[in-house]
Write an enzyme that holds these catalytic residues in place. Structure first.
Site, PDB file in Angstrom:
ATOM      1  N   ASP A 188       6.175   4.948  -1.429  1.00  0.00           N
ATOM      2  CA  ASP A 188       7.503   5.552  -1.294  1.00  0.00           C
ATOM      3  C   ASP A 188       8.573   4.904  -2.161  1.00  0.00           C
ATOM      4  OD1 ASP A 188       8.274   3.144   0.253  1.00  0.00           O
ATOM      5  OD2 ASP A 188       7.076   4.057   1.839  1.00  0.00           O
TER       6      ASP A 188
ATOM      7  N   CYS B 267       3.054  18.525 -18.714  1.00  0.00           N
ATOM      8  CA  CYS B 267       3.249  17.362 -19.575  1.00  0.00           C
ATOM      9  C   CYS B 267       4.106  17.751 -20.779  1.00  0.00           C
ATOM     10  CB  CYS B 267       1.902  16.825 -20.038  1.00  0.00           C
ATOM     11  SG  CYS B 267       2.016  15.447 -21.205  1.00  0.00           S
TER      12      CYS B 267
ATOM     13  N   GLN C  55       0.831  -1.204   0.000  1.00  0.00           N
ATOM     14  CA  GLN C  55       0.000   0.000   0.000  1.00  0.00           C
ATOM     15  C   GLN C  55       0.869   1.258   0.000  1.00  0.00           C
ATOM     16  OE1 GLN C  55      -1.974  -1.804   3.623  1.00  0.00           O
ATOM     17  NE2 GLN C  55      -3.733  -0.724   2.788  1.00  0.00           N
ATOM     18  N   ASN C  56       2.159   1.083   0.184  1.00  0.00           N
ATOM     19  CA  ASN C  56       3.068   2.220   0.302  1.00  0.00           C
ATOM     20  C   ASN C  56       3.417   2.794  -1.074  1.00  0.00           C
ATOM     21  OD1 ASN C  56       3.060   1.675   3.044  1.00  0.00           O
ATOM     22  ND2 ASN C  56       4.891   0.396   2.923  1.00  0.00           N
TER      23      ASN C  56
ATOM     24  N   HIS D 124      -1.183   1.290  -4.709  1.00  0.00           N
ATOM     25  CA  HIS D 124      -1.598   2.692  -4.613  1.00  0.00           C
ATOM     26  C   HIS D 124      -0.708   3.618  -5.435  1.00  0.00           C
ATOM     27  CE1 HIS D 124      -3.804   1.817  -0.562  1.00  0.00           C
ATOM     28  NE2 HIS D 124      -4.494   1.449  -1.624  1.00  0.00           N
TER      29      HIS D 124
END
Length: 246
Positions: A104, A146, A101-102, A119
């Protein structure tokens, strides 16, 4: 704790399919804020109020300031022994999947390959208009644009109120349903759909294990629960496997 840990070691020696779910508790041991309690405030804003599509739509400059701060903070963090132990577990178990779920990127930095970042990642950006998406580890402008269409880029993470990236949940459910052992590590088991993964595993006959600093709402429903620092427990777990498999 010792008895529970020994039984989990025995399970991992015997079983062939293992799925691991990790949450913020694993990264907290590397110094990454969990954004709960006192960590949940940034410049007087509740961080959960910034990690939302409507916040980005109304105040994109504020949201990007927050995410650029997070990126700078995480860039100084290194994988801890729990991250490295999971790389070792992947090496030893042929049918292995790590779902995190991290956002980083520390699992990937440690060397995990069989990895699903459900995620998203702080190090991904994508266009708000076209399909452009890329990894971006370099410092970004305050309002990055972009390079393809000139519209605003956004962090490549899943915000509150957004669905998971197409196909991610389907793969997770499929792999969990096939697992022999499901291990939840460093997660409070309060965020859906991940909080229900243990039940999916149990319904399909898997043995469920919780490794967390403290009990969670799911603790009493797990087959095994080992409480303490993941950075201390997981190296012990993989050391035992190395000895038994040698």
């Amino acid at each position: 704790m010792f008895g529970e840990l020994e039984m989990v070691k025995a399970l991992l020696d015997e079983r062939k399919r293992v799925v691991v779910l990790t949450g913020a508790g694993v990264s907290a041991e590397s110094g990454v804020p969990t954004f709960r309690g006192q960590d949940g405030l940034w410049k007087s804003f509740h961080t959960q109020d910034l990690a939302r599509p409507d916040a980005f739509e109304s105040r994109p400059e504020l949201v990007w300031e927050f995410y650029n701060w997070r990126r700078q903070l995480v860039a100084e963090c290194e994988p801890n022994p729990a991250h490295h132990a999971l790389v070792e577990l992947e090496r030893q178990i042929p049918n292995f999947l790590l779902i995190t779920q991290n956002v980083d990127g520390l699992h990937a930095k440690a060397g995990s390959k069989k990895l699903m970042e459900m995620h998203g990642s702080l190090w991904q950006v994508r266009c708000t208009k076209c399909t452009h998406a890329r990894e971006a580890r370099e410092p970004l402008p305050d309002m990055p644009e972009c390079p393809v269409c000139g519209h605003l880029l956004r962090p490549g993470v899943v915000w509150f109120g957004e669905p998971l990236v197409a196909g991610v949940l389907k793969v997770a459910i499929d792999q969990i349903g096939r697992s022999d052992v499901f291990i939840s590590i460093g997660t409070s088991n309060q965020v859906q759909p991940a909080a229900s993964f243990y039940q999916l595993a149990k319904d399909h006959g898997a043995v469920t294990v919780e490794i967390n600093l403290e009990p969670t709402p799911n603790t009493g429903l797990m087959d095994f629960a080992v409480h303490g620092k993941a950075g201390e427990i997981l190296p012990e777990l993989t050391t035992g496997l190395r000895e038994s498999l040698s």
